[in-house]
Design an enzyme around this catalytic site. Structure first.
Site, PDB file in Angstrom:
ATOM      1  N   ASP A  38       0.805  -1.274  -0.045  1.00 27.67           N
ATOM      2  CA  ASP A  38       0.058  -0.013  -0.277  1.00 27.67           C
ATOM      3  C   ASP A  38       0.843   1.321  -0.054  1.00 27.67           C
ATOM      4  OD1 ASP A  38      -2.364  -1.521   0.126  1.00 27.67           O
ATOM      5  OD2 ASP A  38      -2.623  -1.494   2.282  1.00 27.67           O
ATOM      6  N   TYR A  66       6.919  -8.582   8.255  1.00 26.38           N
ATOM      7  CA  TYR A  66       6.628  -7.428   8.270  1.00 26.38           C
ATOM      8  C   TYR A  66       6.859  -6.742   9.932  1.00 26.38           C
ATOM      9  CZ  TYR A  66       3.867  -8.144   4.311  1.00 26.38           C
ATOM     10  OH  TYR A  66       3.342  -8.226   2.650  1.00 26.38           O
ATOM     11  N   ARG A 171      -3.370  -5.043   7.570  1.00 21.87           N
ATOM     12  CA  ARG A 171      -4.286  -3.924   8.228  1.00 21.87           C
ATOM     13  C   ARG A 171      -5.378  -4.557   8.795  1.00 21.87           C
ATOM     14  NH1 ARG A 171      -7.178  -1.814   3.204  1.00 21.87           N
ATOM     15  NH2 ARG A 171      -5.955  -2.675   1.694  1.00 21.87           N
TER      16      ARG A 171
END
Length: 288
Positions: A38, A66, A171
């Site tokens: 993103d 991540y 997310r």
């Protein structure tokens, strides 16, 4: 030109914009990437040029790692801090409670893709529908979170380390953890620290690519994507047969996948050896 470039994607750039910029820098029409980030995210983006683009689909299957910041008490329409705030709730979460909930989100599980995503339903991308105010039913997808570690927590923001399979929306993971805690949550920051075998230590900043005196020196050979596999070198006649699409019999070695080279060191293909016969999995030599 054929090869790969490991970029540390800057914030506020789309993955597509990065590839478009590099396509112009290297004057190579054939360019692509594996694993979209993103715009708000930073970190490892593997960019492929020339014949290396044939490896995109395979590399998309690689696990990713991540570091993300989960902001508790805030719920948004995009499941991150770039969206509109839908609700704010008080946060009364202890570190022990958070750790217990994180354990529930480790392992194989189902995840519903967010509305603000490029997933297509009925030929339409979900984010296109979301921008029109539509909310449609989405089927859950199977994902695996291999590791979910709490790095720090200040009572509101939790820094997480996540190792996960292809197709995992971080997310959405943050949103779902917030819901499980009862206070809600969204993603405030995201950095991809590893994609497959490439980490941030292997990456180069986009600004450094643009200012480099010799930008071609930053390109890695395509066979670096398969450095974990054993190598096999063919003779001249076998190389000709390989380039004509034929199977190569009478090869010594254990069954499995190999990096296959010609006698001059040219990387020819990713091959699979079975019962002494070598078959093409994916070729990477230039076709004249």
């Amino acid at each position: 030109m054929t090869g790969v470039l490991i970029i540390d994607k800057p914030r506020d750039w789309t993955s597509h914009d990065v590839v478009a910029k590099l396509r112009g820098v290297y004057h190579e029409r054939r360019a692509g990437h594996s694993g979209t980030l993103d715009p708000m995210a930073t970190g490892v983006l593997v960019v492929f040029f020339g014949r290396a683009t044939r490896a995109v689909e395979r590399c998309e299957q690689d696990d990713k790692e991540y570091e993300a910041t989960l902001r508790l008490g805030m719920i948004t329409d995009t499941q991150d801090t770039t969206g509109q705030t839908l609700e704010e709730r008080p946060v009364e979460v202890t570190e022990d409670a958070l750790t217990r909930v994180l354990a529930r989100f480790t392992g194989p599980q189902e995840q519903i893709p967010p509305m603000y995503s490029a997933v297509k339903i009925g030929g339409k991308k979900l984010y296109e529908l979301a921008r029109k105010g539509q909310d449609v039913e989405r089927k859950p997808r199977n994902i695996t979170v291999h590791a979910l570690e709490l790095l720090s927590f200040d009572g509101r923001d939790a820094r997480l380390r996540i190792v996960c399979s292809k197709g995992t929306y971080i997310r959405t993971l943050c949103h779902d953890i917030g819901e499980a805690l009862g206070c809600g949550g969204c993603m405030a920051e995201l950095c991809r620290t590893r994609a497959g075998r490439f980490s941030l230590h292997d990456s180069v900043r986009l600004e450094d690519v643009l200012s480099a005196a010799d930008q071609t020196k930053l390109i890695r050979p395509v066979d670096s994507l398969f450095s974990h596999l054993p190598a096999l070198t063919l003779g001249t006649k076998e190389t000709i047969r390989c380039k004509n699409g034929g199977e190569i019999p009478n090869q010594a070695g254990d069954d499995g996948e190999y990096r296959v080279y010609g006698p001059d060191g040219e990387f020819l293909m990713l091959g699979r050896l079975s019962g002494g016969t070598l078959k093409n999995v994916k070729s990477f030599f230039e076709v004249s």
